[in-house]
Design an enzyme around this catalytic site. Structure first.
Site, PDB file in Angstrom:
ATOM      1  N   ALA A 194       0.870  -1.174   0.000  1.00  0.00           N
ATOM      2  CA  ALA A 194       0.000   0.000   0.000  1.00  0.00           C
ATOM      3  C   ALA A 194       0.909   1.226   0.000  1.00  0.00           C
ATOM      4  O   ALA A 194       2.085   1.149   0.396  1.00  0.00           O
ATOM      5  CB  ALA A 194      -0.880  -0.015   1.239  1.00  0.00           C
ATOM      6  N   GLY A 198       0.658  -5.109   0.832  1.00  0.00           N
ATOM      7  CA  GLY A 198      -0.512  -5.169  -0.053  1.00  0.00           C
ATOM      8  C   GLY A 198      -0.213  -5.865  -1.377  1.00  0.00           C
ATOM      9  O   GLY A 198      -1.130  -6.381  -2.020  1.00  0.00           O
ATOM     10  N   GLU A 251      -0.503  -9.436  -0.642  1.00  0.00           N
ATOM     11  CA  GLU A 251      -1.938  -9.668  -0.404  1.00  0.00           C
ATOM     12  C   GLU A 251      -2.744  -9.716  -1.710  1.00  0.00           C
ATOM     13  O   GLU A 251      -3.614 -10.560  -1.876  1.00  0.00           O
ATOM     14  CB  GLU A 251      -2.484  -8.588   0.546  1.00  0.00           C
ATOM     15  N   GLU A 304       4.550  -5.353   7.355  1.00  0.00           N
ATOM     16  CA  GLU A 304       3.739  -4.350   8.070  1.00  0.00           C
ATOM     17  C   GLU A 304       4.144  -4.110   9.514  1.00  0.00           C
ATOM     18  O   GLU A 304       4.183  -2.964   9.970  1.00  0.00           O
ATOM     19  CB  GLU A 304       2.251  -4.745   8.019  1.00  0.00           C
TER      20      GLU A 304
HETATM   21  N1  CO8 Z   1       4.564   3.252  -0.815  1.00  0.00           N
HETATM   22  C1  CO8 Z   1       4.916   4.409  -1.365  1.00  0.00           C
HETATM   23  N2  CO8 Z   1       6.055   4.569  -2.084  1.00  0.00           N
HETATM   24  C2  CO8 Z   1       6.846   3.497  -2.235  1.00  0.00           C
HETATM   25  C3  CO8 Z   1       6.529   2.251  -1.680  1.00  0.00           C
HETATM   26  C4  CO8 Z   1       5.327   2.152  -0.948  1.00  0.00           C
HETATM   27  N3  CO8 Z   1       4.905   0.984  -0.420  1.00  0.00           N
HETATM   28  N4  CO8 Z   1       7.513   1.375  -1.983  1.00  0.00           N
HETATM   29  C5  CO8 Z   1       8.407   2.072  -2.707  1.00  0.00           C
HETATM   30  N5  CO8 Z   1       8.009   3.343  -2.872  1.00  0.00           N
HETATM   31  C6  CO8 Z   1       8.701   4.428  -3.590  1.00  0.00           C
HETATM   32  C7  CO8 Z   1       9.896   4.946  -2.793  1.00  0.00           C
HETATM   33  O1  CO8 Z   1       9.466   5.878  -1.828  1.00  0.00           O
HETATM   34  C8  CO8 Z   1      10.734   5.561  -3.894  1.00  0.00           C
HETATM   35  O2  CO8 Z   1      10.185   6.810  -4.240  1.00  0.00           O
HETATM   36  P1  CO8 Z   1      11.158   8.063  -4.566  1.00  0.00           P
HETATM   37  O3  CO8 Z   1      11.956   7.628  -5.766  1.00  0.00           O
HETATM   38  O4  CO8 Z   1      10.212   9.171  -4.858  1.00  0.00           O
HETATM   39  O5  CO8 Z   1      11.999   8.259  -3.367  1.00  0.00           O
HETATM   40  C9  CO8 Z   1      10.493   4.626  -5.072  1.00  0.00           C
HETATM   41  O6  CO8 Z   1       9.281   3.916  -4.777  1.00  0.00           O
HETATM   42  C10 CO8 Z   1      11.604   3.622  -5.250  1.00  0.00           C
HETATM   43  O7  CO8 Z   1      11.778   2.947  -4.013  1.00  0.00           O
HETATM   44  P2  CO8 Z   1      13.197   2.746  -3.302  1.00  0.00           P
HETATM   45  O8  CO8 Z   1      14.096   3.895  -3.639  1.00  0.00           O
HETATM   46  O9  CO8 Z   1      12.947   2.473  -1.857  1.00  0.00           O
HETATM   47  O10 CO8 Z   1      13.709   1.453  -4.072  1.00  0.00           O
HETATM   48  P3  CO8 Z   1      14.699   0.350  -3.492  1.00  0.00           P
HETATM   49  O11 CO8 Z   1      15.045  -0.535  -4.646  1.00  0.00           O
HETATM   50  O12 CO8 Z   1      15.822   0.954  -2.725  1.00  0.00           O
HETATM   51  O13 CO8 Z   1      13.821  -0.498  -2.433  1.00  0.00           O
HETATM   52  C11 CO8 Z   1      11.859  -1.676  -1.684  1.00  0.00           C
HETATM   53  C12 CO8 Z   1      12.708  -1.230  -2.880  1.00  0.00           C
HETATM   54  C13 CO8 Z   1      12.647  -2.702  -0.849  1.00  0.00           C
HETATM   55  C14 CO8 Z   1      10.596  -2.319  -2.209  1.00  0.00           C
HETATM   56  C15 CO8 Z   1      11.538  -0.451  -0.793  1.00  0.00           C
HETATM   57  O14 CO8 Z   1      11.005   0.566  -1.632  1.00  0.00           O
HETATM   58  C16 CO8 Z   1      10.516  -0.731   0.260  1.00  0.00           C
HETATM   59  O15 CO8 Z   1      10.867  -1.298   1.289  1.00  0.00           O
HETATM   60  N6  CO8 Z   1       9.248  -0.327   0.058  1.00  0.00           N
HETATM   61  C17 CO8 Z   1       8.198  -0.467   1.024  1.00  0.00           C
HETATM   62  C18 CO8 Z   1       7.725  -1.913   1.096  1.00  0.00           C
HETATM   63  C19 CO8 Z   1       6.712  -2.069   2.180  1.00  0.00           C
HETATM   64  O16 CO8 Z   1       6.987  -1.895   3.353  1.00  0.00           O
HETATM   65  N7  CO8 Z   1       5.474  -2.411   1.794  1.00  0.00           N
HETATM   66  C20 CO8 Z   1       4.397  -2.633   2.695  1.00  0.00           C
HETATM   67  C21 CO8 Z   1       3.609  -1.387   2.884  1.00  0.00           C
HETATM   68  S1  CO8 Z   1       2.385  -1.574   4.120  1.00  0.00           S
HETATM   69  C22 CO8 Z   1       1.113  -2.354   3.355  1.00  0.00           C
HETATM   70  O17 CO8 Z   1       1.187  -2.746   2.218  1.00  0.00           O
HETATM   71  C23 CO8 Z   1      -0.112  -2.561   4.171  1.00  0.00           C
HETATM   72  C24 CO8 Z   1      -1.270  -3.062   3.339  1.00  0.00           C
HETATM   73  C25 CO8 Z   1      -2.564  -2.940   4.102  1.00  0.00           C
HETATM   74  C26 CO8 Z   1      -3.056  -1.543   4.140  1.00  0.00           C
HETATM   75  C27 CO8 Z   1      -4.269  -1.420   4.951  1.00  0.00           C
HETATM   76  C28 CO8 Z   1      -4.888  -0.027   4.919  1.00  0.00           C
HETATM   77  C29 CO8 Z   1      -4.870   0.731   6.149  1.00  0.00           C
END
Ligand code: CO8
Length: 253
Positions: free
Chosen positions: A65, A110, A113, A133
């Site tokens: 998400a 997500g 999921e 999460e």
């Molecule tokens: N949300 C928003 N932006 C994201 C997300 C995300 N989940 N993942 C990556 N991005 C963005 C980064 O902020 C970055 O943006 P910018 O270039 O503007 O800085 C761009 O994508 C590229 O990402 P990275 O520079 O971080 O790329 P890396 O190759 O270094 O890392 C990863 C890749 C490992 C995937 C890393 O981006 C990461 O850890 N992302 C988050 C993953 C995560 O924690 N996902 C779970 C989120 S929580 C969730 O999904 C809950 C679902 C249920 C919701 C219920 C509703 C309330």
């Protein structure tokens, strides 16, 4: 079907839905969730589509998400967002047509999921799965606590959710989370090959089999057998059953 965050194309009765927010690694914001809901509703109502492939543009499937959007949510907004995601994913899960997730990269939170709301997961060797999460101070909120344990068992689900660790495609395969692992350049073609193999079979029979498996998984074994019995019987009102059985019996004649 024209969307801001999705690319949709239909070829040979197979729809490909590609989540297309590569700059945010295809993270699911409210707008994308709404578009997915609308798109799967249209697919449900389009009789020319018999199967769906869900994938992501670029190096990610879905990196979860959208954390930027989620970070400012109140509990009421979080509930509303979770509800929108849950009902969209249920729509995918309950679609009367099979949905194959072609997991090309990150399938986190997500992303994991939404892949689990599909009927099966074909992963690239570059795919990464996880429910990170609890590391962000939240629980999974798009069905992860429920679907993961149903797919890979409670011990494995707790192991992944509590540790918030990411696992590679081969480990996900070992755990039964994915059905096949293929080289990245072969991923889409392999998913299409599987979809093609499915759509050669009787449309109603595939759909009823999906319904029997999904419904039967939620109820006691006696009720589940009744579900199968009824859906099995319904096949006998289809033209396909008659034609396909006649063809078998008359082969060589
Ligand atoms: N949300 C928003 N932006 C994201 C997300 C995300 N989940 N993942 C990556 N991005 C963005 C980064 O902020 C970055 O943006 P910018 O270039 O503007 O800085 C761009 O994508 C590229 O990402 P990275 O520079 O971080 O790329 P890396 O190759 O270094 O890392 C990863 C890749 C490992 C995937 C890393 O981006 C990461 O850890 N992302 C988050 C993953 C995560 O924690 N996902 C779970 C989120 S929580 C969730 O999904 C809950 C679902 C249920 C919701 C219920 C509703 C309330």
């Amino acid at each position: 079907m024209d969307y801001k965050n999705l690319l949709v194309e239909v070829d040979s009765s197979i729809a490909t839905v590609k989540i297309n927010r590569p700059k945010a690694l295809n993270a699911l914001n409210t707008e994308t969730v709404k578009e997915l809901s609308d798109c799967f509703e249209k697919i449900e109502n389009d009789d020319s589509i018999l199967a769906v492939i869900l994938t992501g543009e670029g190096r990610s499937f879905v990196a979860g998400a959208d954390i930027a959007e989620m970070s400012k949510m109140t509990p009421a907004q979080a509930k509303e967002f979770a509800n929108a995601g849950m009902s969209t994913f249920r729509k995918i899960e309950k679609l009367s047509k099979p949905v194959i997730a072609a997991v090309n990269g990150f399938a986190l939170g997500g992303g994991c999921e939404i892949s689990m709301s599909c009927d099966m997961r074909i992963a690239s060797t570059k795919a990464l799965f996880g429910q990170p999460e609890v590391g962000l101070g939240i629980t999974p909120g798009f069905g992860g606590t429920q679907r993961l344990q149903r797919l890979i068992g409670q011990g494995n689900a707790k192991y992944l959710i509590y540790t918030a660790q990411n696992i590679k495609a081969d480990k996900a395969y070992e755990m039964g989370l994915v059905q096949e692992v293929v080289e990245p350049e072969k991923l889409y073609d392999r998913a299409k090959e599987i979809a093609t193999q499915i759509v050669k079979n009787a449309k109603a029979a595939v759909s009823y089999a999906k319904e029997a498996i999904n419904t039967g998984n939620q109820v006691d074994i006696d009720s589940a057998m009744k579900v199968e019995e009824n859906l099995f019987a319904m096949c006998f009102s289809t033209q396909d059953q008659k034609e396909r059985m006649d063809k078998f019996l008359n082969k060589g004649k």
